[in-house]
Design an enzyme around this catalytic site. Sequence first.
Site, PDB file in Angstrom:
ATOM      1  N   ASN A 128      -7.555  -9.897 -15.725  1.00  0.00           N
ATOM      2  CA  ASN A 128      -8.106 -11.046 -15.009  1.00  0.00           C
ATOM      3  C   ASN A 128      -9.287 -10.557 -14.174  1.00  0.00           C
ATOM      4  O   ASN A 128      -9.121  -9.771 -13.245  1.00  0.00           O
ATOM      5  CB  ASN A 128      -7.020 -11.655 -14.108  1.00  0.00           C
ATOM      6  CG  ASN A 128      -7.502 -12.865 -13.313  1.00  0.00           C
ATOM      7  OD1 ASN A 128      -8.623 -12.889 -12.796  1.00  0.00           O
ATOM      8  ND2 ASN A 128      -6.664 -13.883 -13.215  1.00  0.00           N
TER       9      ASN A 128
ATOM     10  N   GLN B  26      -9.009  -6.283  -6.487  1.00  0.00           N
ATOM     11  CA  GLN B  26      -8.434  -4.942  -6.357  1.00  0.00           C
ATOM     12  C   GLN B  26      -9.535  -3.911  -6.119  1.00  0.00           C
ATOM     13  O   GLN B  26      -9.384  -3.005  -5.305  1.00  0.00           O
ATOM     14  CB  GLN B  26      -7.680  -4.563  -7.640  1.00  0.00           C
ATOM     15  CG  GLN B  26      -6.415  -5.327  -7.861  1.00  0.00           C
ATOM     16  CD  GLN B  26      -5.304  -4.765  -7.015  1.00  0.00           C
ATOM     17  OE1 GLN B  26      -5.398  -4.711  -5.793  1.00  0.00           O
ATOM     18  NE2 GLN B  26      -4.258  -4.311  -7.649  1.00  0.00           N
TER      19      GLN B  26
ATOM     20  N   PHE C  88       0.822  -1.220   0.000  1.00  0.00           N
ATOM     21  CA  PHE C  88       0.000   0.000   0.000  1.00  0.00           C
ATOM     22  C   PHE C  88       0.851   1.264   0.000  1.00  0.00           C
ATOM     23  O   PHE C  88       0.358   2.335   0.316  1.00  0.00           O
ATOM     24  CB  PHE C  88      -0.979   0.004   1.185  1.00  0.00           C
ATOM     25  CG  PHE C  88      -1.785  -1.260   1.301  1.00  0.00           C
ATOM     26  CD1 PHE C  88      -2.704  -1.597   0.312  1.00  0.00           C
ATOM     27  CD2 PHE C  88      -1.609  -2.122   2.364  1.00  0.00           C
ATOM     28  CE1 PHE C  88      -3.437  -2.771   0.394  1.00  0.00           C
ATOM     29  CE2 PHE C  88      -2.332  -3.299   2.455  1.00  0.00           C
ATOM     30  CZ  PHE C  88      -3.245  -3.626   1.473  1.00  0.00           C
TER      31      PHE C  88
ATOM     32  N   GLU D  62      -5.007   1.513  -7.186  1.00  0.00           N
ATOM     33  CA  GLU D  62      -5.260   2.708  -6.385  1.00  0.00           C
ATOM     34  C   GLU D  62      -6.567   3.389  -6.762  1.00  0.00           C
ATOM     35  O   GLU D  62      -7.290   3.900  -5.906  1.00  0.00           O
ATOM     36  CB  GLU D  62      -4.060   3.661  -6.519  1.00  0.00           C
ATOM     37  CG  GLU D  62      -2.813   2.918  -6.062  1.00  0.00           C
ATOM     38  CD  GLU D  62      -1.518   3.683  -6.151  1.00  0.00           C
ATOM     39  OE1 GLU D  62      -1.272   4.493  -5.259  1.00  0.00           O
ATOM     40  OE2 GLU D  62      -0.743   3.441  -7.086  1.00  0.00           O
TER      41      GLU D  62
HETATM   42 MO1  MOS Z   1       1.403   2.941  -4.104  1.00  0.00          MO
HETATM   43  S1  MOS Z   1       0.949   4.286  -2.626  1.00  0.00           S
HETATM   44  O1  MOS Z   1       2.177   3.922  -5.249  1.00  0.00           O
HETATM   45  O2  MOS Z   1       2.340   1.774  -3.378  1.00  0.00           O
END
Ligand code: MOS
Length: 735
Positions: free
Chosen positions: A625, A632, A235, A699
């Site tokens: 996938n 995600q 993360f 993200e």
């Molecule tokens: Mo991400 S915050 O670019 O690992």
Amino acid sequence: MGSIGKPIDRVDGHLKVTGHATYAAEFTVPDLVHAVLVQSTIAAGRITGFDLAEAKSMPGVLLIITPDNALRLTQAKGVQQAVKAPLLQDRDILFNGQHVAVVVADTLDRALAAAARVRVRYQRDEAVTDMDAMLDQAYVPKSFRNGARPADSRRGDPEAAHDAAFAKLDVTYITPIEHHNPMEPHATIARWQGDKLTVWTSTQGISGAQTTLAGHFGLDPSQVRVICPFVGGGFGCKGNTWPPVTLAAMAAKMTGRPVKLVLTRAQMFTSNGYRPRTVQKLRASAETDGSLQSLRHDGFSLMSQPNLGEFCEPVALSTEFLYACPNVAVSHRLVATNMPLPTYMRAPGEASGMFALESAIDELAAQVRMDPLAFRMRNYAENDAHEGKPYASKALMACYTQGAQAFGWKARGAAPRSMREGNVLIGWGMATATYPTNRQKATVRVRIAADGSVLVQSGTQDLGTGTYTVMSQVAADTLGIPVSRVRFELGDSALPHAPVSGGSSTVPSVAPAVAAACEAAAGKLRDLARSDPHLGWGDLDASALQVREGAVIGPDRRIAIAALLARRGQSFVDATSESGPGDEKKRFSLHAFGSHFVEVRVDADLGEIRVARYVGAFDVGQPLNAKTLRSQLIGGITYGIGMALLEETHVDGETGRIVNANIAEYVVPVHADIPAIETIVVENAESRSNPLGVKGAGELPMVGVAAAIANAVYHATGMRVRKLPIRIEDVLGSA
Ligand code: MOS
């Protein structure tokens, strides 16, 4: 037989659920000893001395490293973090929790026991921890976005437009310090063999770790090998090479033994960054017809003392391009405090900045009495006005319409508090998601063996996101074989170079390189076949031959790869390809998009806020996938729900100490907090951002979640909450 896009199971799933996936701390290294970090208990000042006698006399203690005896490190090119305080290079204390000593003992228990007996004497200075009181001392980042762009931008005249507009907003949004809290804590095993260093470490970037360690110890990168086959979540907090990695290597060098250093959960709050607190001032205006007139977004981001490094949460970048708006100005400023150095955390900038922007858009829509979705569609940007370019692809309108349809948005009561069910206030909110499509250079080696099996190698990482799986799929489809015939190797700096797994860039960077390397290896097989006199294909164009199903297939017949190689006395063919950004960034604006629709239910008496229903629709280009992608998406939305309602790191103002440095009091969502989440992946096969048309999805899905929930809370209660996390106290009294 194409596998791309299919919901195939993770190729490493069996290893993981049976406990056979080896994480950094789990490697068996003979003669291993254990290191434990000792941390400062003050936030500012200086170490005046150590009392080590008792700790040194404890059983099993091999070494205690302090700034007085630590190896002096160099700060060569490639070192990501400033060498200063956290690497025991001097006695200055810049934040509470700073590493001040490392205790090495023959067992972990003995190291822990001795570490508890290290006494440190300090001269204590007054600590600065309250950023909000210091906005007037904010400063311009020295190297915003690593110098890639200025911290401020401006087009049109936002002030004049604001003054002249019908509907105006001038408010401040606040997001708290948050910590990544991956399941797997940071862990490193370091071993020296002569002047060669091997580290097993949990990292999002093996090559960054390699160059950083080489820099610190004055080595050539080829003398450092970094191994990391599995990461138990990152993360962002494993994107840089943080001091504990170097300290483990230092301890190993000083003891002459391999050293294991695993951070405790509490140390995860002070040793590897965090999402900084932000104070964001939004001035925005619109006309009666709902047309946006101006946006001004000024972001202040909490920083450590500047000599620890620099990180600025880039909160206002989406504000520059997301909406059609003629007058836009943004700025980014830092406020220095006695806190550790902040860093990237899932959607750094976008997650916190879009809470502000997408709340502000909702507030303006309410002022002009427009439906929030209609208001966004009214201000839809067909092109990126900031960069002055078309988007490589943008299916945001489809995200809006398909998300709204699945959610049933059109049944929404226009007024806040209009959807009450007895004692429950129901609110529907929505927001936009956007995240850049980043791509970096990546190198991949492919070896096709005589039996038709394929080995694909690249020094990339799998953070638990599915890199092993999707890269195997790309190789399998490129070579026309089942995924089970492919083995993908990653996580070793001895493999061909790939970039850090950050910025959602692994798929757009590595997948095209996998395809290119497979094409190159297949090309070698075609060349072998054309030059093979038995086949009579000498006059054919290479394109007349196909490599698939373990064979080279010509117009008249096929030859098995095994037979072809056997005749040449070869046991394999291999190829290495590099793939990287072309000129697409010059021609296009590169982003992924999405929409969030959420229903919250608020107990009118108790103020309890529950997320009851969730629909997210996303444009991630070509999905690789469906199953790992959905993981995600629901993971990102869950992270966003935590941001909206639960997560906050609390700092004691007097001592600068993080008081909830554990996952009991740093509250993250549990299953009961998360409703069924419906995810929609809108069709968009036309991304011109890379050869495969893929966009990262790690993200994007958390961007906008907090705003969608804040907007839903407003719709439920009539109360606008501009500070995260939204708490019971914020909506109490809304009955
Ligand atoms: Mo991400 S915050 O670019 O690992």
